[in-house]
Design a protein around this motif. Structure first.
Motif, PDB file in Angstrom:
ATOM      1  N   UNK A  67     -28.436  -1.391  27.888  1.00  0.00           N
ATOM      2  CA  UNK A  67     -27.839  -0.601  27.020  1.00  0.00           C
ATOM      3  C   UNK A  67     -27.542  -0.837  25.342  1.00  0.00           C
ATOM      4  N   UNK A  68     -28.228  -0.662  24.616  1.00  0.00           N
ATOM      5  CA  UNK A  68     -27.397  -1.121  23.315  1.00  0.00           C
ATOM      6  C   UNK A  68     -25.614  -0.351  22.580  1.00  0.00           C
ATOM      7  N   UNK A  69     -25.184  -1.488  22.477  1.00  0.00           N
ATOM      8  CA  UNK A  69     -23.542  -1.301  22.431  1.00  0.00           C
ATOM      9  C   UNK A  69     -23.501  -1.885  21.315  1.00  0.00           C
ATOM     10  N   UNK A  70     -22.171  -1.404  20.490  1.00  0.00           N
ATOM     11  CA  UNK A  70     -21.738  -2.068  19.178  1.00  0.00           C
ATOM     12  C   UNK A  70     -20.334  -2.450  19.545  1.00  0.00           C
ATOM     13  N   UNK A  71     -19.284  -3.284  19.390  1.00  0.00           N
ATOM     14  CA  UNK A  71     -18.172  -3.676  19.446  1.00  0.00           C
ATOM     15  C   UNK A  71     -16.972  -3.781  17.730  1.00  0.00           C
ATOM     16  N   UNK A  72     -16.203  -3.161  17.593  1.00  0.00           N
ATOM     17  CA  UNK A  72     -15.353  -3.908  16.640  1.00  0.00           C
ATOM     18  C   UNK A  72     -14.314  -5.596  16.550  1.00  0.00           C
ATOM     19  N   UNK A  73     -14.676  -5.281  18.459  1.00  0.00           N
ATOM     20  CA  UNK A  73     -14.241  -6.086  19.316  1.00  0.00           C
ATOM     21  C   UNK A  73     -14.188  -6.613  20.320  1.00  0.00           C
ATOM     22  N   UNK A  74     -14.020  -7.995  20.825  1.00  0.00           N
ATOM     23  CA  UNK A  74     -14.209  -8.199  22.437  1.00  0.00           C
ATOM     24  C   UNK A  74     -13.118  -8.756  23.232  1.00  0.00           C
ATOM     25  N   UNK A  75     -12.553  -9.335  21.937  1.00  0.00           N
ATOM     26  CA  UNK A  75     -11.474 -10.010  22.923  1.00  0.00           C
ATOM     27  C   UNK A  75      -9.895  -9.362  23.481  1.00  0.00           C
ATOM     28  N   UNK A  76     -10.240  -8.207  23.316  1.00  0.00           N
ATOM     29  CA  UNK A  76      -9.191  -7.021  24.238  1.00  0.00           C
ATOM     30  C   UNK A  76      -9.486  -6.811  25.347  1.00  0.00           C
ATOM     31  N   UNK A  77      -8.658  -6.959  26.505  1.00  0.00           N
ATOM     32  CA  UNK A  77      -8.852  -6.393  27.877  1.00  0.00           C
ATOM     33  C   UNK A  77      -9.482  -5.160  27.894  1.00  0.00           C
ATOM     34  N   UNK A  78      -8.739  -3.937  27.383  1.00  0.00           N
ATOM     35  CA  UNK A  78      -9.277  -2.947  27.271  1.00  0.00           C
ATOM     36  C   UNK A  78     -10.137  -3.051  25.915  1.00  0.00           C
ATOM     37  N   UNK A  79     -10.742  -3.679  25.720  1.00  0.00           N
ATOM     38  CA  UNK A  79     -11.978  -2.965  24.514  1.00  0.00           C
ATOM     39  C   UNK A  79     -12.943  -1.707  24.872  1.00  0.00           C
ATOM     40  N   UNK A  80     -13.446  -1.353  24.292  1.00  0.00           N
ATOM     41  CA  UNK A  80     -14.293   0.262  24.381  1.00  0.00           C
ATOM     42  C   UNK A  80     -15.167  -0.119  23.215  1.00  0.00           C
ATOM     43  N   UNK A  81     -16.767  -0.192  22.694  1.00  0.00           N
ATOM     44  CA  UNK A  81     -17.370  -0.071  22.404  1.00  0.00           C
ATOM     45  C   UNK A  81     -17.743   1.554  21.515  1.00  0.00           C
ATOM     46  N   UNK A  82     -17.684   1.622  20.170  1.00  0.00           N
ATOM     47  CA  UNK A  82     -17.638   2.587  19.299  1.00  0.00           C
ATOM     48  C   UNK A  82     -18.872   2.790  19.198  1.00  0.00           C
ATOM     49  N   UNK A  83     -19.934   2.503  19.863  1.00  0.00           N
ATOM     50  CA  UNK A  83     -21.092   3.109  19.257  1.00  0.00           C
ATOM     51  C   UNK A  83     -22.035   2.541  20.876  1.00  0.00           C
ATOM     52  N   UNK A  84     -22.856   3.238  21.425  1.00  0.00           N
ATOM     53  CA  UNK A  84     -23.651   3.397  22.209  1.00  0.00           C
ATOM     54  C   UNK A  84     -25.414   3.312  22.260  1.00  0.00           C
ATOM     55  N   UNK A  85     -25.800   3.123  22.558  1.00  0.00           N
ATOM     56  CA  UNK A  85     -27.328   3.792  21.276  1.00  0.00           C
ATOM     57  C   UNK A  85     -28.524   3.587  22.966  1.00  0.00           C
ATOM     58  N   UNK A  86     -29.590   2.998  23.276  1.00  0.00           N
ATOM     59  CA  UNK A  86     -30.488   3.206  24.000  1.00  0.00           C
ATOM     60  C   UNK A  86     -30.147   2.698  25.382  1.00  0.00           C
ATOM     61  N   UNK A  87     -31.695   2.435  25.996  1.00  0.00           N
ATOM     62  CA  UNK A  87     -31.285   1.370  26.667  1.00  0.00           C
ATOM     63  C   UNK A  87     -32.740   0.495  26.472  1.00  0.00           C
ATOM     64  N   UNK A  88     -32.605  -0.519  27.177  1.00  0.00           N
ATOM     65  CA  UNK A  88     -34.407  -1.353  26.098  1.00  0.00           C
ATOM     66  C   UNK A  88     -35.187  -1.177  27.472  1.00  0.00           C
ATOM     67  N   UNK A  89     -36.288  -0.743  27.619  1.00  0.00           N
ATOM     68  CA  UNK A  89     -37.163  -0.413  28.108  1.00  0.00           C
ATOM     69  C   UNK A  89     -37.778  -1.568  28.592  1.00  0.00           C
ATOM     70  N   UNK A  90     -37.404  -1.944  29.212  1.00  0.00           N
ATOM     71  CA  UNK A  90     -38.258  -3.184  29.361  1.00  0.00           C
ATOM     72  C   UNK A  90     -40.219  -3.496  30.124  1.00  0.00           C
ATOM     73  N   UNK A  91     -40.178  -2.088  30.462  1.00  0.00           N
ATOM     74  CA  UNK A  91     -41.964  -2.576  31.123  1.00  0.00           C
ATOM     75  C   UNK A  91     -43.022  -1.512  29.195  1.00  0.00           C
ATOM     76  N   UNK A  92     -41.738  -1.025  28.663  1.00  0.00           N
ATOM     77  CA  UNK A  92     -42.697  -0.910  27.442  1.00  0.00           C
ATOM     78  C   UNK A  92     -42.412  -1.737  26.619  1.00  0.00           C
TER      79      UNK A  92
END
Length: 399
Positions: A82-107
């Motif tokens: 699942x595509x995600x965008x983070x502003x910070x990845x060092x905090x224990x409670x970090x959450x994505x600021x944006x979530x996109x599509x799931x990459x379709x490996x078969x396609x």
């Protein structure tokens, strides 16, 4: 403290006790000699030393296949596909600021690397059997991928996340350079995009000498200091060389046909190459001052910079995933199964001297304790991959 350093200290002490003013030139020369000796005899009069080592921590993100820092400073990754965008990845409670599509490996195949630019997102992927290399472009993480490059379907053609993909953002546009990897002696494409991944053109191919020797691209680099493109090919005496172009791939010059480095890092006055032959370490090409001197380069222009681990070979302890920012750069050294130690080397003086700043230990009982890919850095942290985990370390000072 080494005997050399003690000798310098005693010399300064003698001058002081004699109440004589130290000879600045003499002391400068002594310091230069010591610096040179400590770093393998190279000219490092202005050598920077690391203030410590990198101590990595795990980010609270797992099952990561793609991970990069975008030109906007954000962190782009796929977590469980699942595509995600983070502003910070060092905090224990970090959450994505944006979530996109799931990459379709078969396609779309197995994704191996990603470039995020103002023009959109470029994803490099392979078919499951690694016979076809693909490049897809997405306007953003919510968009359906569009195929913009597909390799030939004979032989093995695929991208590797270890090396062979580079991008440069000028503030106005993005250039992407990528080399196709693979086994066998057939030719592999070197690809260039001048519009942020919307279109790619083949600007060169490997030698492709055929037979049982593999022909593929190792690392590539875009040199923003001189506008050059750099590309290294391997493997073996019939399929190897380091090439550069000063006209965005229209014409190419071979720097050396006696090496096949797997890491290329351009600096203002030189280009440093992480080895895949000889002894583990670095080679260097000093950039000429006069343009006409580029017409007279030879294999002798490609010189030893630093070697280490005398019991190992460069091909079994090769450099990969190097990145630079200003005067700093970092490179990881891969090890095969029989080796215990994985190292990260760094420089703080534009590649003049290199120092080891992290050691991973396979015997620690957890394979993830080894750094497998360096990714990038910001003003506070250095980011890397440890297999499918994202890790980060507080930056060290170079003094």
């Amino acid at each position: 403290m080494s005997s050399n350093l003690w000798g310098l200290r005693e010399k300064i002490g003698d001058l002081w006790h004699l109440r004589t003013k130290p000879n600045v030139d003499e002391l400068t020369n002594e310091i230069k000699k010591i610096n040179d000796k400590l770093n393998g005899g190279n000219d490092v009069a202005n050598m920077k030393l690391p203030s410590g080592t990198l101590e990595f921590k795990f980010a609270p993100i797992g099952n990561v296949r793609l991970f990069t820092i975008g030109h906007d400073g954000r962190f782009y990754l796929t977590e469980g596909g699942l595509f995600k965008v983070y502003d910070d990845i060092t905090s224990e409670n970090t959450e994505p600021v944006e979530t996109g599509i799931t990459w379709d490996v078969e396609a779309y195949g197995t994704p191996v690397d990603i470039v995020v630019a103002d023009e959109g997102i470029t994803v490099f992927s392979n078919t499951e059997d690694k016979t076809v290399a693909n490049i897809y472009h997405m306007a953003d993480i919510h968009s359906t991928p569009t195929l913009v490059y597909k390799s030939v379907t004979t032989g093995t053609h695929y991208f590797t996340r270890e090396f062979g993909i580079d991008s440069y953002f000028s503030g106005l546009h993005t250039i992407i350079l990528a080399g196709v990897y693979g086994r066998g002696g057939d030719k592999k494409d070197l690809l260039l995009s001048k519009d942020g991944g919307l279109n790619f053109e083949v600007v060169k191919q490997t030698t492709g000498a055929g037979g049982d020797v593999n022909s593929h691209w190792h690392d590539v680099a875009i040199d923003p200091y001189h506008g050059f493109l750099w590309a290294s090919e391997g493997d073996g005496s019939d399929n190897r060389g380091v090439h550069f172009s000063d006209d965005l791939g229209e014409t190419w010059t071979t720097l050396t046909d006696e090496a096949q480095p797997t890491c290329i890092i351009p600096f203002p006055h030189q280009v440093v190459f992480g080895r895949d032959s000889g002894k583990p370490g670095f080679s260097v090409f000093k950039k000429p001052v006069k343009a006409e001197d580029y017409d007279n380069i030879s294999n002798e222009s490609f010189k030893v910079l630093k070697e280490f681990l005398p019991s190992k070979s460069g091909s079994s302890y090769y450099a990969k995933a190097g990145f630079s920012k200003g005067s700093e750069a970092y490179v990881s050294f891969t090890l095969y199964a029989e080796h215990e130690i994985a190292l990260v080397a760094g420089t703080g003086d534009f590649g003049n001297s290199w120092h080891f700043v992290h050691m991973g230990n396979r015997s620690a009982g957890n394979d993830r304790r080894r750094i497998t890919l360096m990714v990038g850095m910001d003003d506070e942290y250095i980011y890397a991959r440890s297999h499918t985990s994202v890790v980060y370390a507080k930056k060290i000072d170079w003094i």
